[in-house]
Design a protein around this motif. Structure first.
Motif, short mmCIF file in Angstrom:
data_model
loop_
_atom_site.label_atom_id
_atom_site.label_comp_id
_atom_site.label_asym_id
_atom_site.label_seq_id
_atom_site.Cartn_x
_atom_site.Cartn_y
_atom_site.Cartn_z
N LYS A 184 -0.80 7.97 3.13
CA LYS A 184 -0.38 8.68 2.05
C LYS A 184 1.05 9.05 2.73
O LYS A 184 2.36 9.24 2.65
CB LYS A 184 -0.49 9.13 1.27
CG LYS A 184 -1.60 8.24 0.28
CD LYS A 184 -2.43 8.77 -1.14
CE LYS A 184 -2.91 7.52 -1.57
NZ LYS A 184 -3.60 7.98 -3.45
N SER A 200 -4.07 1.92 -2.13
CA SER A 200 -3.81 2.71 -2.77
C SER A 200 -1.84 2.81 -2.66
O SER A 200 -1.17 2.75 -1.74
CB SER A 200 -4.57 4.26 -1.52
OG SER A 200 -4.01 3.78 -0.35
N THR A 227 1.80 3.61 -3.40
CA THR A 227 2.48 4.43 -4.01
C THR A 227 4.27 4.69 -3.74
O THR A 227 4.05 3.17 -3.25
CB THR A 227 2.12 5.73 -3.04
OG1 THR A 227 2.54 5.80 -1.84
CG2 THR A 227 0.51 6.54 -2.96
N GLU A 258 0.88 8.50 -10.53
CA GLU A 258 0.23 8.29 -9.18
C GLU A 258 1.25 10.44 -8.57
O GLU A 258 1.47 10.95 -8.89
CB GLU A 258 1.62 8.19 -8.67
CG GLU A 258 2.05 7.87 -7.46
CD GLU A 258 3.03 7.27 -6.27
OE1 GLU A 258 4.00 7.37 -5.68
OE2 GLU A 258 2.99 6.23 -7.38
N PHE A 295 2.32 11.85 -5.39
CA PHE A 295 3.74 11.19 -4.20
C PHE A 295 3.83 12.25 -3.54
O PHE A 295 3.72 13.45 -3.31
CB PHE A 295 4.31 11.23 -5.46
CG PHE A 295 5.96 10.56 -5.07
CD1 PHE A 295 6.91 11.76 -3.92
CD2 PHE A 295 5.88 9.51 -3.89
CE1 PHE A 295 7.52 10.81 -3.21
CE2 PHE A 295 6.94 9.07 -2.88
CZ PHE A 295 7.66 10.14 -2.95
#
Length: 880
Positions: free
Chosen positions: A650, A690, A692, A797, A799
């Motif tokens: 991520k 996942s 985002t 979320e 982020f």
């Protein structure tokens, strides 16, 4: 790693080698320790070593190594493996407090820091018994242990001073107070009684006062806190009447401010013997707890309501001090120092780091003071006479640079250049800093206030003196001098080209020296910035000179990479990217020889390496994609392996998209055709596992760039080859609802052109069940053109922004002068996507008469239709 004598002995041997000054011995030992630190029991072996070794040097080394290990690895980072096993974490927390308190002070401090680092992450939820164990130690009666507890507590609790308030924070502070406050208070009272009992025992009092000093740490400087209290009170309107009496003002000025502005023996000692600390306190504002700083704040506070009377009072003192100095400068030089400091305090009303004093007391004639009292010290023939006063004079120019006429600044420049050769470290450092600040100042049209033309008579002396200053004792890694070198290059631009062959040799030599043991991060950063400026300025005039820079730099870069100097590796990759991007011909063989090494997994394990490595690979692809594709079959799978690793994170997935976008843009089509389907499968797997907002934005840019490069039909076919009707699902679930979140002009342009191709060059959008998505997609595109960016983030979320990287790893520091211009893969082929949309719809309507108009009239909302009509009008086309 088992806990046995053999492993302890091995660890001891490698620990001893890390202390060897010989790099050929030290580096392999450091690499070995780095390679085994992921093994279970490694930290327990370090703790055992620092507890049981008979060699004190090894014990301290083990303590420092353990602390740094904890600093790098204790935080658990999302999407990355846990670098310390759970059993090791439990064992560390169970033993570290006892071990810290029973160790000598040198080791105690290291373990105390380690406890604080662990506490930041685990206290109180994952380490609920920490405070109880610490409080229990108060009962030991051993002040060595007690002071260790207090040092650790201070380090653990000091973060509360700057935390943002929240219910969780209040609960944590309440837990601390409930557990710690009462035992600490009782211990404090008992210690006061012991001080009275042992009033004649000096050794006992030293121990007791050491405890009291640690207990009172936040309020140690009382002649400072008292003055700051006065400064705070006098600024408040409802206390104004307390200071209105002239006698009160005179008394405060005479008995409080003037005595506390005097240059003390401790200041003189720091100036001469601890210049680095003196500079740090004076230039960087860490003198916040000094009497002088407090007195200065009090002057400013009084001037808020009583500027006229206070200025009049101090004018008399300034004249008196300067008169005493004039009588006997050798003996009374401190009087002039105090006078300068008083004038500075009195005149300064508002300031910024960039501009110095931005608002001055109009009752103080700064120009007159400069001419009469500052210029004489700047212009003194003996550069080593009265170094404190010369430093004061230089600082005066630095502070009031925005208030002094340009004529006087130009008068000061050659004098500052001369002071670069002063023996006093403070003096030549201040001169470098003042020049750097002057060169940063802006004049009309945001141009530099001091121009290269005005500097021309002093250029050679400036450059010579700056580099000579680096050879002066105590300044071999002086960050202010190196920053001044960087700023001088930036100001002078092509004026420095004749000097570059000599200067680049000196910079390269300095780089080689500091790479042996990097210790000054700011110095190192400015050193690399200066190298980048040298390259940019020279190659702008003559791009073919890039080869001479490579010839000078590559041997040092090779040594840095071979010895894995972690602090410098990200910088090296940035400079190499800059050099490679300047090349106008095919990629040189020297770069191709390095290419396979850039794909090694170990390089990509360090977060700080990722941004510069991705940029470097992008430069390889831009300059030599065909060479990479034809030279070896394993290179493309290697690149895709890097992409796969990055896309799974991520924190770094955007870097994976940067790399893949360059592959799509530059690689020959035939070389990656066999990998395309697998690339999209990886992306869909990440979407499912996942998703985002950042990933979605990057994903949309990628698929639209793919459509621009290979065509809309190819995009539709590859989606549907993975799963039937996948193309429609992507448009309906991702592109149409999320395209408004795309940010950045280039990114929006790529998405716009890609969507236009889907709308007008993909037959499936007109003749299949995908047709129902045609108008919603067009409306989403018009929204991308006309509506504000959707910057909302879902509440659920987490982020992870681009800047969110692991704080306990080698950080990535962007070199400002190594940056590259934003690349537009579409370029001039499309200058206005709105016009392209109009032209493409006209072409489509011509091929399918009536169809486009029918869909627009029945499905597109009125506002979007009005915008579209404007595009058609601007493009001078009509739909049929």
């Amino acid at each position: 790693m088992e806990l046995n004598d053999g492993n302890l002995q091995t660890l001891t041997e490698f620990m001893r080698k890390t202390l060897d000054p010989d790099q050929s011995v030290r580096r392999p030992a450091e690499k070995f320790l780095e390679s085994v630190e992921g093994n279970q029991n490694y930290p327990i072996l370090l703790l055992t070593l620092l507890e049981k070794s008979q060699d004190n040097v090894i014990r301290v080394c083990a303590a420092v190594t353990f602390k740094n290990y904890i600093k790098r690895n204790w935080r658990i980072i999302e999407d990355e493996p846990n670098k310390i096993s759970d059993p090791d974490r439990t064992t560390i927390k169970a033993n570290i407090v006892h071990l810290m308190l029973s160790s000598p002070e040198q080791i105690q401090k290291q373990l105390s820091d380690a406890i604080s680092i662990i506490g930041r992450e685990d206290f109180p939820m994952k380490w609920p018994d920490l405070l109880t164990e610490m409080v229990t130690r108060f009962q030991s009666g051993d002040f060595h242990i007690i002071n260790g507890v207090l040092r650790t507590a201070h380090s653990l609790f000091k973060r509360y001073r700057h935390e943002f308030k929240s219910n969780e924070l209040w609960l944590e502070i309440k837990l601390v107070l409930d557990t710690f406050a009462s035992p600490l208070t009782e211990l404090f009272k008992a210690t006061i009684e012991l001080c009275q009992t042992h009033a004649t025992d000096i050794n006992a009092l030293k121990i007791l006062f050491s405890f009291l000093r640690t207990t009172w740490r936040p309020g140690l400087n009382f002649h400072f806190n008292a003055i700051q209290f006065l400064a705070s009170v006098c600024e408040r309107p409802h206390y104004k009447h307390l200071f209105e009496d002239q006698n009160t003002l005179t008394s405060i000025c005479e008995k409080v401010i003037v005595p506390n502005m005097e240059f003390r023996s401790a200041d003189e000692e720091a100036f001469e013997d601890n210049s680095e600390e003196y500079i740090r306190r004076d230039l960087e504002g860490s003198d916040i707890d000094t009497r002088r700083r407090a007195a200065c704040d009090l002057v400013r506070g009084l001037c808020k309501f009583f500027e006229g009377p206070v200025t009049a009072i101090f004018s008399g003192y300034v004249n008196s001090m300067l008169g005493e100095y004039a009588k006997n400068p050798v003996v009374n030089w401190k009087h002039k120092d105090a006078a300068i400091y008083l004038v500075t305090s009195l005149a300064s009303k508002a300031q910024t780091a960039k501009h110095g004093i931005t608002q001055a007391n109009e009752l103080v004639n700064l120009t007159e003071f400069f001419v009469n009292h500052i210029l004489t010290d700047l212009n003194s023939q003996n550069v080593n006479e009265f170094p404190v006063l010369k430093a004061d004079a230089i600082k005066y120019v630095m502070i009031f640079r925005s208030q002094l006429p340009k004529e006087q600044l130009l008068q000061a420049v050659p004098l500052l250049v001369a002071h670069l050769q002063a023996e006093s470290t403070v003096e030549h450092t201040y001169a470098a800093h003042a020049l750097e600040r002057l060169f940063t100042m802006r004049g009309p049209n945001n141009s530099t206030l001091i121009t290269p033309t005005e500097m021309a008579p002093f250029t050679e002396q400036l450059l010579n003196n700056l580099f000579k200053a680096l050879a002066l004792p105590g300044s071999s890694e002086n960050e202010y001098i190196m920053k001044a070198i960087m700023r001088s290059f930036s100001l002078l631009q092509e004026t420095i080209v004749p000097y570059i062959p000599t200067l680049i040799g000196q910079l390269t030599h300095k780089l080689l020296l500091v790479s042996k043991n990097p210790s000054k991060p700011h110095f190192n950063h400015y050193l690399f910035e200066s190298l980048c400026l040298s390259i940019r300025i020279t190659c702008k005039a003559n791009p073919t000179t890039v080869g001479s820079f490579e010839e000078a730099l590559f041997p040092v870069f090779t040594e840095i990479l071979q010895n894995d100097v972690q602090e410098f590796v990200p910088y090296v990759f940035q400079v190499m990217s800059l050099l490679l991007e300047i090349h106008t011909s095919s990629i040189p063989n020297s770069y191709m020889a390095l290419f396979p090494h850039l794909l090694q997994p170990v390089l990509w394990e360090r977060t700080g390496n990722i941004p510069p490595l991705v940029r470097l690979l992008q430069a390889y692809l831009e300059k030599g994609a065909a060479t990479i594709a034809s030279s070896a079959a394993d290179k493309i799978p290697g690149l895709l392996g890097v992409f796969q690793k990055l896309i799974a994170s991520k924190a770094n997935d955007h870097q994976g998209f940067y790399l893949m976008n360059s592959i799509i843009e530059h690689m020959p089509t035939e070389s990656i055709v066999q990998y395309r389907k697998q690339i999209f499968i990886l992306l869909f797997q990440r979407l499912q596992s996942s998703k985002t907002t950042k990933f979605i934005k990057s994903f949309m840019v990628f698929i639209n760039l793919y459509g621009v490069k290979y065509g809309a039909i190819a995009l539709q076919e590859i989606f549907d080859s993975i799963q039937p009707k996948m193309f429609g699902m992507v448009l309906e679930k991702i592109v149409i609802p999320e395209v408004q979140k795309v940010s950045g002009p280039v990114e929006k342009k790529i998405c716009a052109v890609g969507i236009i191709k889907i709308l007008t060059e993909c037959p499936a959008m007109m003749d299949t069940e995908y047709t129902k998505l045609w108008t919603p997609l067009l409306q989403a595109l018009i929204g991308l053109f006309e509506l504000p960016e959707d910057d909302s983030i879902p509440d659920d979320e987490h982020f992870i922004d681009i800047e969110d990287t692991a704080s306990y790893q080698t950080a990535f520091s962007q070199l400002a002068f190594a940056g590259k211009k934003e690349h537009d893969p579409i370029g001039a082929a499309v200058s206005n996507p709105k016009i392209l949309l109009a032209q493409s719809l006209h072409k489509l309507s011509t091929a399918c008469p009536g169809r486009v108009l029918s869909m627009l009239s029945t499905s597109l909302n009125a506002e979007a239709l009005q915008y579209l009509q404007g595009y058609l009008l601007a493009a001078s086309v009509q739909l049929v």
